[in-house]
Design an enzyme around this catalytic site. Structure first.
Site, PDB file in Angstrom:
ATOM      1  CG  ASP A   1       7.723   7.389   0.758  1.00  0.00           C
ATOM      2  OD1 ASP A   1       8.811   7.944   0.474  1.00  0.00           O
ATOM      3  OD2 ASP A   1       7.086   7.629   1.795  1.00  0.00           O
TER       4      ASP A   1
ATOM      5  CG  HIS B   1       8.697  11.010  10.366  1.00  0.00           C
ATOM      6  ND1 HIS B   1       9.007   9.776   9.876  1.00  0.00           N
ATOM      7  CD2 HIS B   1       7.491  11.331   9.854  1.00  0.00           C
ATOM      8  CE1 HIS B   1       8.032   9.363   9.083  1.00  0.00           C
ATOM      9  NE2 HIS B   1       7.093  10.293   9.044  1.00  0.00           N
TER      10      HIS B   1
ATOM     11  CG  ASP C   1       7.306   4.915   4.104  1.00  0.00           C
ATOM     12  OD1 ASP C   1       7.481   4.299   5.160  1.00  0.00           O
ATOM     13  OD2 ASP C   1       6.527   5.879   3.997  1.00  0.00           O
TER      14      ASP C   1
ATOM     15  CG  ASP D   1      11.609   9.030  12.344  1.00  0.00           C
ATOM     16  OD1 ASP D   1      10.607   8.716  12.998  1.00  0.00           O
ATOM     17  OD2 ASP D   1      11.596   9.251  11.112  1.00  0.00           O
TER      18      ASP D   1
ATOM     19  CG  HIS E   1       0.406   6.035   0.816  1.00  0.00           C
ATOM     20  ND1 HIS E   1       0.985   7.220   1.202  1.00  0.00           N
ATOM     21  CD2 HIS E   1       0.631   5.150   1.825  1.00  0.00           C
ATOM     22  CE1 HIS E   1       1.548   7.055   2.398  1.00  0.00           C
ATOM     23  NE2 HIS E   1       1.346   5.808   2.791  1.00  0.00           N
TER      24      HIS E   1
ATOM     25  CD  GLU F   1       4.059   4.849   1.429  1.00  0.00           C
ATOM     26  OE1 GLU F   1       4.582   5.896   1.890  1.00  0.00           O
ATOM     27  OE2 GLU F   1       3.640   3.933   2.142  1.00  0.00           O
TER      28      GLU F   1
ATOM     29  CG  ASP G   1       0.570   2.202   4.441  1.00  0.00           C
ATOM     30  OD1 ASP G   1       1.042   1.674   3.433  1.00  0.00           O
ATOM     31  OD2 ASP G   1       0.966   3.288   4.903  1.00  0.00           O
TER      32      ASP G   1
ATOM     33  CD  GLU H   1       4.327   9.706   1.780  1.00  0.00           C
ATOM     34  OE1 GLU H   1       5.413  10.274   2.060  1.00  0.00           O
ATOM     35  OE2 GLU H   1       3.985   8.628   2.269  1.00  0.00           O
TER      36      GLU H   1
ATOM     37  CG  ASP I   1       4.397   1.168   5.215  1.00  0.00           C
ATOM     38  OD1 ASP I   1       4.007   1.623   4.128  1.00  0.00           O
ATOM     39  OD2 ASP I   1       4.344   1.820   6.281  1.00  0.00           O
TER      40      ASP I   1
HETATM   41  C1  XUL Z   1       2.638   6.960   6.280  1.00  0.00           C
HETATM   42  C2  XUL Z   1       3.821   7.343   5.499  1.00  0.00           C
HETATM   43  C3  XUL Z   1       4.758   8.277   6.162  1.00  0.00           C
HETATM   44  C4  XUL Z   1       5.282   9.325   5.253  1.00  0.00           C
HETATM   45  C5  XUL Z   1       6.088  10.373   5.960  1.00  0.00           C
HETATM   46  O1  XUL Z   1       1.842   6.026   5.654  1.00  0.00           O
HETATM   47  O2  XUL Z   1       4.010   6.891   4.397  1.00  0.00           O
HETATM   48  O3  XUL Z   1       5.801   7.541   6.715  1.00  0.00           O
HETATM   49  O4  XUL Z   1       6.055   8.764   4.244  1.00  0.00           O
HETATM   50  O5  XUL Z   1       5.448  10.917   7.037  1.00  0.00           O
HETATM   51 CO    CO Z   2       5.476   7.249   2.961  1.00  0.00          CO
END
Ligand code: XUL
Ligand code: CO
Length: 439
Positions: free
Chosen positions: A294, A99, A337, A102, A269, A266, A305, A230, A307
């Site tokens: 992702d 991003h 991710d 970042d 998600h 993702e 989430d 996404e 992650d």
């Molecule tokens: C948020 C997410 C983000 C996107 C990019 O849940 O997955 O990091 O991948 O903005």
């Molecule tokens: Co993501």
């Protein structure tokens, strides 16, 4: 002097190696389904989790050092970049994703932010040349700052929309300059909490306006890669407009944007939306919108989430089956991710997490290839639908019959007698056999 001097270059040592700092299944140059694993899997480092996220949660401060010994914001950014490229080299990861915020400090204004971005883009470009690492995709963070509290493209405030546009323009410029093959739009706060204060029609129209402007801009500047949406439900807003792949595809079609965008799916998600990862990938694929992934996983006992780095081989296999069925990655790849748990606070943990994730997807790829080569699953499915290849099924597909013809047909037949078992348990057992082989 690097940041991870005590960590060796990670090499493939095979399944029997007891060295945790080695790949056990990921053998970058081994051919699977006609291509080296590195090209089939196209692993990417996520800049935000790997180099910025420090384990902060709502109950406590960070546990992980992501300042790499610096205190000045620009110096922190430089060191993060150096650490990132060192990490990619040691892990033999070819791509990264970022991003805007970042990679450079946001400073006190958007123009200061963009100046900082210019400096850091030069720096990152140099590192890319030195190390031969590539940008999988860039994106703009249009959700963290207070100005986006009600959304960015869907904000009731047109100034917030304009600021998002400014950030997206700059992030597209940087992505193009760094040779990125993708650009991601994750909805962030594009949704709402209550209809009592929301004009949903205007918000969605505006989101489409922003996406359309961004696509026009990217292509006018010579962007050759793919633009991705996404999907994600629930988080952060209660009603996210990009809830899942189907909702996003419907949205893109409504606004005539379906040719300009693909999807970045993702895993976590998907599960938050109440779908399997494979379901979301399949939905993207059958609509011609499969783009990038992702890679991570959630915790089924938690509703958010998380992650986590992916270690679920079963899901990775079904994911890679979808990727192979889609013809493999073109501009997309597998971006981790994912972040280490708050308690896994050492730099070693980051390396071990990536190794686990890469090995998981290496296994997934091998199993997916085995499923396709074995052919029993595909044969079962094609047999299951065989009534559509001839007789009344073929006539329906060819558009030769009307509703009343089918009524006559049903009268003649009297009852459906040819129905067969769905065979789910048999197929699950077959999958297990293909995963674990003969013992
Ligand atoms: C948020 C997410 C983000 C996107 C990019 O849940 O997955 O990091 O991948 O903005
Ligand atoms: Co993501």
């Amino acid at each position: 002097m690097g940041y991870f001097d005590h960590i060796p270059n990670i090499k493939y040592e095979g399944a029997s190696s007891q060295n945790p700092f080695a790949f056990h299944y990921y053998d970058a140059d081994a051919l699977i389904a006609g291509k080296p694993m590195r090209e089939q899997l196209k692993f990417a480092m996520s800049y935000w989790h790997t180099l910025c996220a420090d384990g902060t949660d709502m109950f406590g401060v960070g546990t992980q050092d992501k300042f790499f010994g610096a205190t000045d914001p620009m110096e922190i950014s430089r060191r993060r970049a150096e650490a990132g490229f060192e990490l990619m080299e040691k892990l033999d990861i070819d791509y990264f994703c970022f991003h805007d915020r970042d990679i450079a400090p946001e400073g006190n204004s958007i123009s200061e932010f963009h100046k900082n971005l210019d400096i850091m883009t030069d720096f990152i470009e140099e590192k890319m040349h030195e190390t031969n690492k590539k940008l999988l995709w860039g994106t703009a963070n249009c959700f963290s700052r207070p100005r986006y509290m009600h959304g960015a493209g869907t904000s009731p405030n047109a100034d917030s929309f304009a600021f998002a546009a400014a950030q997206i323009k700059k992030a597209i410029d940087i992505t193009i300059r760094l040779g990125g093959t993708g650009y991601v739009f994750w909805g962030g706060r594009e949704g709402y909490e209550t209809l009592l204060n929301t004009n949903m029609a205007l918000e969605q129209d505006n989101m489409a306006r922003l996406l359309s402007m961004a696509a026009d801009y990217a292509y006018s500047k010579g962007f050759q890669g793919d633009l991705y949406i996404e999907p994600k439900p629930k988080e952060p807003t209660k009603h996210q407009y990009d809830f899942d792949a189907a909702a996003v595809i419907g949205f893109l079609r409504k606004y005539g944007l379906e040719k300009q965008f693909k999807l970045n799916i993702e895993a976590n998600h998907a599960t938050l939306a109440g779908h399997t990862f494979a379901h979301e990938l399949c939905t993207a694929r059958i609509n011609g919108m499969f783009g990038s992934i992702d890679a991570n996983q959630g915790d089924m006992l938690l509703g958010w989430d998380t992650d986590q780095f992916p270690t679920n081989v079963y899901d990775a296999a079904l994911c890679m089956l979808e990727v192979l069925r889609a013809g493999g990655f073109t501009n997309g790849g597998l971006n981790f991710d994912a972040k280490t748990r708050r308690g896994s606070f050492t730099h070693d943990d980051i390396f071990l997490a990536y190794i686990a994730g890469m090995d998981t997807f290496a296994l997934g790829l091998k199993i997916a290839d085995r499923i396709i080569k074995d052919g029993r699953l595909d044969r079962f499915v094609s047999e299951r639908y065989s009534s559509w290849s001839n007789g009344i099924g073929a006539d329906i597909i060819a558009g030769k019959v009307k509703l009343e013809d089918l009524c006559d047909y049903a009268y003649r037949l009297g009852e459906v007698t040819s129905i067969a078992s769905g065979g789910q348990e048999r197929l699950e057992a077959l999958l297990q056999q293909l995963m674990f082989g003969a013992q």
